[in-house]
Write a protein that holds these residues in place. Sequence first.
Motif, mmCIF file in Angstrom:
data_model
loop_
_atom_site.group_PDB
_atom_site.id
_atom_site.type_symbol
_atom_site.label_atom_id
_atom_site.label_comp_id
_atom_site.label_asym_id
_atom_site.label_seq_id
_atom_site.Cartn_x
_atom_site.Cartn_y
_atom_site.Cartn_z
ATOM 1 N N ASP A 292 -9.135 2.196 -3.377
ATOM 2 C CA ASP A 292 -8.522 1.224 -2.469
ATOM 3 C C ASP A 292 -8.117 1.842 -1.144
ATOM 4 O O ASP A 292 -7.908 1.130 -0.164
ATOM 5 N N ARG B 185 0.835 -1.207 0.000
ATOM 6 C CA ARG B 185 0.000 0.000 0.000
ATOM 7 C C ARG B 185 0.866 1.253 0.000
ATOM 8 O O ARG B 185 0.576 2.225 -0.699
ATOM 9 N N TYR C 274 -0.241 -11.177 -11.266
ATOM 10 C CA TYR C 274 0.522 -10.862 -10.064
ATOM 11 C C TYR C 274 1.908 -10.340 -10.417
ATOM 12 O O TYR C 274 2.496 -9.557 -9.689
ATOM 13 N N ARG D 170 -4.423 -9.400 -0.309
ATOM 14 C CA ARG D 170 -5.666 -9.240 0.444
ATOM 15 C C ARG D 170 -6.521 -10.491 0.340
ATOM 16 O O ARG D 170 -7.077 -10.967 1.330
ATOM 17 N N GLN D 171 -6.635 -11.043 -0.853
ATOM 18 C CA GLN D 171 -7.407 -12.265 -1.032
ATOM 19 C C GLN D 171 -6.809 -13.413 -0.223
ATOM 20 O O GLN D 171 -7.532 -14.171 0.431
ATOM 21 N N THR E 275 -3.984 -6.589 -4.113
ATOM 22 C CA THR E 275 -5.253 -7.298 -4.206
ATOM 23 C C THR E 275 -5.069 -8.790 -3.945
ATOM 24 O O THR E 275 -5.858 -9.419 -3.232
ATOM 25 N N LEU F 54 -0.723 -2.440 -6.884
ATOM 26 C CA LEU F 54 -2.124 -2.623 -6.522
ATOM 27 C C LEU F 54 -2.577 -4.046 -6.836
ATOM 28 O O LEU F 54 -3.325 -4.645 -6.067
ATOM 29 N N MET F 55 -2.111 -4.597 -7.974
ATOM 30 C CA MET F 55 -2.467 -5.967 -8.298
ATOM 31 C C MET F 55 -1.911 -6.932 -7.255
ATOM 32 O O MET F 55 -2.565 -7.884 -6.838
ATOM 33 N N ALA G 110 -6.145 -0.072 -13.079
ATOM 34 C CA ALA G 110 -5.687 -0.268 -11.709
ATOM 35 C C ALA G 110 -5.383 1.048 -11.028
ATOM 36 O O ALA G 110 -5.613 1.209 -9.830
#
Length: 453
Positions: A448, A351, A430, A371-372, A368, A364-365, A441
């Motif tokens: 985000d 971040r 990724y 985070r998943q 994400t 950012l990818m 993005a």
Amino acid sequence: MAISRGSGVAFILLAVALVASFRPSAAEIRVTEVRSDGRTIIPFYEFGFTHTGILELNVSGISLSDPSTDIDLSQLGFFLSTRDAWIHVLQQLQELDITCALQSSLVKLVYSFDQLNNPNPNPSGLSIPRSSAFGAVFSQSEPGQYTLVFANCLPRLRVSMSVRSAMYNVDPRTGRRAYLSVGAAALPLIYFLLFLAYAALAAGWVAVLLRKRRAAFRIHYFMLAVVVLKALNLLCEAEDKSYIERTGSAHGWDVLFYIFSFLKGISLFTLIVLIGTGWSFLKPYLQDRDKKVLMVVIPLQVVANIAQVAIDESGPYARDWVTWKQVFLLVDVVCCCAVLFPIVWSIKNLREAARTDGKAAVNLMKLTLFRQYYVVVICYIYFTRVVVYALVTITSYRYLWTSIVAGEIATLAFYIFTGYKFRPEVHNPYFVIDDEEEEAAAEALKLDDEFEL
């Protein structure tokens, strides 16, 4: 990593030796040594009986400590009880309807010591029955989950004895004995089918590594090792349960099960930590705090595995059994919490990097994806530690295998998700994204900022 290869191998060998040093479990044929125990209630083992259940009980070396010779031996004995019946027995004791659990009509009396000969005092102050051994065969025609319990309703009396118990169900058509509890009878087949599933998963992963050899990192081969260890663990557990079902003893398969279970547990938590830190994906090194997490998780897993072996070996009759259960639960929870920190740190770093290094879309990818993975790890831990335990408590004794199946399916799904998201793919979003995805993005980056852990 900070640990050298030689010291790491020595550490694993030492831990395996510690696990293997425990006496192999006697499975459903168990021999228990009770030494100078003054507890009023000593629970031994649980077993799910059908309408053709049999309990073979052999007790030897009986020794009762009491300076007097006037002992009411009818206050000592073994009985079988279900959990529901035991709750009512406790109510009867509190209401003084009975003074000893052996007097309750809700329990199945197996043997009381008044069937022994009169005690014969000796100079050492011990009161030993002339017949200090007995054997009893008890037929259980009412199906249910029963616990073998010893009751000592004489205050300040200590008992020593050697107890051998064999519990099994008889097939009325073939006369074959099944030493596995009725709720665990399907486990050998279930574990073998799961072994085949993980073997197929490992074969598929090998094919992926061979096809995407240039895009594979070291951690992808570590993933393969984790899957192979899990498959071997399931194979040993299937053989262990199969031997127990037929003979009542594991014949050494439990030792292999403990070893592979130990290696599988450590490797899985290590894999989660390495993925959470981005090792081998984002950077070929570990930071000091990441190394500290590994240095905490691995020893705790060693302790957890040794505690698990001690729990399996001792059984509920051991005085410290509850303590061991609590220690194992605490260590397991600490390990589960510790593996989340690297993922949180990686999300935080991504971040911050997304705002400062000009590569917002790429970061950012990655953010994400992490985070998943963070959410999936939390769901996996919650399901396997909380939901599975709840299933054990609410499921009928005949279907206790369903909780094991639920936990194993959740684990298999977690393995598949991890492999799919972090597969060795050159065009994996990724690692690489195109210009259009970068613009999209970048726009998403503005939204985000609302995400908070």
